[in-house]
Design a protein around this motif. Structure first.
Motif, short mmCIF file in Angstrom:
data_model
loop_
_atom_site.label_atom_id
_atom_site.label_comp_id
_atom_site.label_asym_id
_atom_site.label_seq_id
_atom_site.Cartn_x
_atom_site.Cartn_y
_atom_site.Cartn_z
N UNK A 96 36.34 68.44 -23.38
CA UNK A 96 35.18 67.66 -23.84
C UNK A 96 34.55 66.82 -22.63
N UNK A 97 35.60 66.22 -22.06
CA UNK A 97 35.23 65.52 -20.56
C UNK A 97 34.58 66.51 -19.80
N UNK A 98 35.09 67.55 -19.37
CA UNK A 98 34.47 68.47 -18.64
C UNK A 98 33.21 69.01 -19.07
N UNK A 99 32.77 69.10 -20.20
CA UNK A 99 31.40 69.70 -20.89
C UNK A 99 30.43 68.42 -20.89
N UNK A 100 31.20 67.36 -21.36
CA UNK A 100 30.32 66.35 -21.89
C UNK A 100 30.30 64.85 -21.29
N UNK A 101 31.42 64.77 -20.69
CA UNK A 101 31.66 63.35 -20.15
C UNK A 101 32.91 62.73 -20.79
N UNK A 102 32.90 61.47 -20.65
CA UNK A 102 34.10 60.74 -21.12
C UNK A 102 33.98 60.66 -22.78
N UNK A 103 35.20 60.82 -23.26
CA UNK A 103 35.56 60.64 -24.87
C UNK A 103 36.48 59.81 -25.24
N UNK A 104 36.31 58.31 -24.69
CA UNK A 104 37.47 57.54 -25.00
C UNK A 104 37.73 57.22 -26.55
N UNK A 105 36.95 57.48 -27.51
CA UNK A 105 37.06 56.90 -28.83
C UNK A 105 37.80 57.84 -29.31
N UNK A 106 38.37 58.96 -29.04
CA UNK A 106 39.32 59.98 -29.61
C UNK A 106 40.90 59.36 -29.81
N UNK A 107 41.33 60.08 -30.69
CA UNK A 107 42.68 59.78 -31.03
C UNK A 107 43.53 60.89 -30.43
N UNK A 108 44.61 60.32 -29.95
CA UNK A 108 45.86 61.45 -29.27
C UNK A 108 46.90 61.20 -30.09
#
Length: 108
Positions: A96-108
């Motif tokens: 997702x970072x590669x395609x759209x930029x940062x995704x900080x709100x996601x749960x890991x």
């Protein structure tokens, strides 16, 4: 959500199955209406050769789920859904970072 429209095939069987994994129909639909990554296409022998797709994606609240889906009578049927394992979550977030930029709100 990205404006896609899909019809879903829900019944007691698949709703009960995903509930055992603490996933709701709404969450599964959010993943599929978002930008899920297609992971693997399988042919399910026990179901007469039905094609099943493994996907990983994110709910509106940032929960990352792995799903198995199929098409039946023009509708998407969720066969199963569960929390993606940590390695798959990390892979998804990197994509997702590669395609759209940062995704900080996601749960890991």
């Amino acid at each position: 959500m990205n404006g896609k429209s899909l019809d879903f095939d829900w019944d007691e069987a698949n709703l009960a199955h995903i509930a055992r994994h603490n996933v709701t129909a709404e969450e599964a639909e959010q993943v599929l209406l978002g930008s899920p990554l297609d992971m693997e296409l399988q042919i399910a022998g026990e179901s007469g050769g039905e094609e099943r797709l493994q996907q990983v994606g994110e709910t509106a609240k940032g929960r990352i789920l792995q799903l198995v889906t199929t098409w039946r009578a023009g509708k998407v049927r969720v066969i199963s859904a569960w929390d993606a394992p940590k390695q798959l979550k990390l892979y998804y977030l990197a994509e997702m970072r590669r395609q759209y930029g940062d995704t900080e709100d996601s749960e890991v």
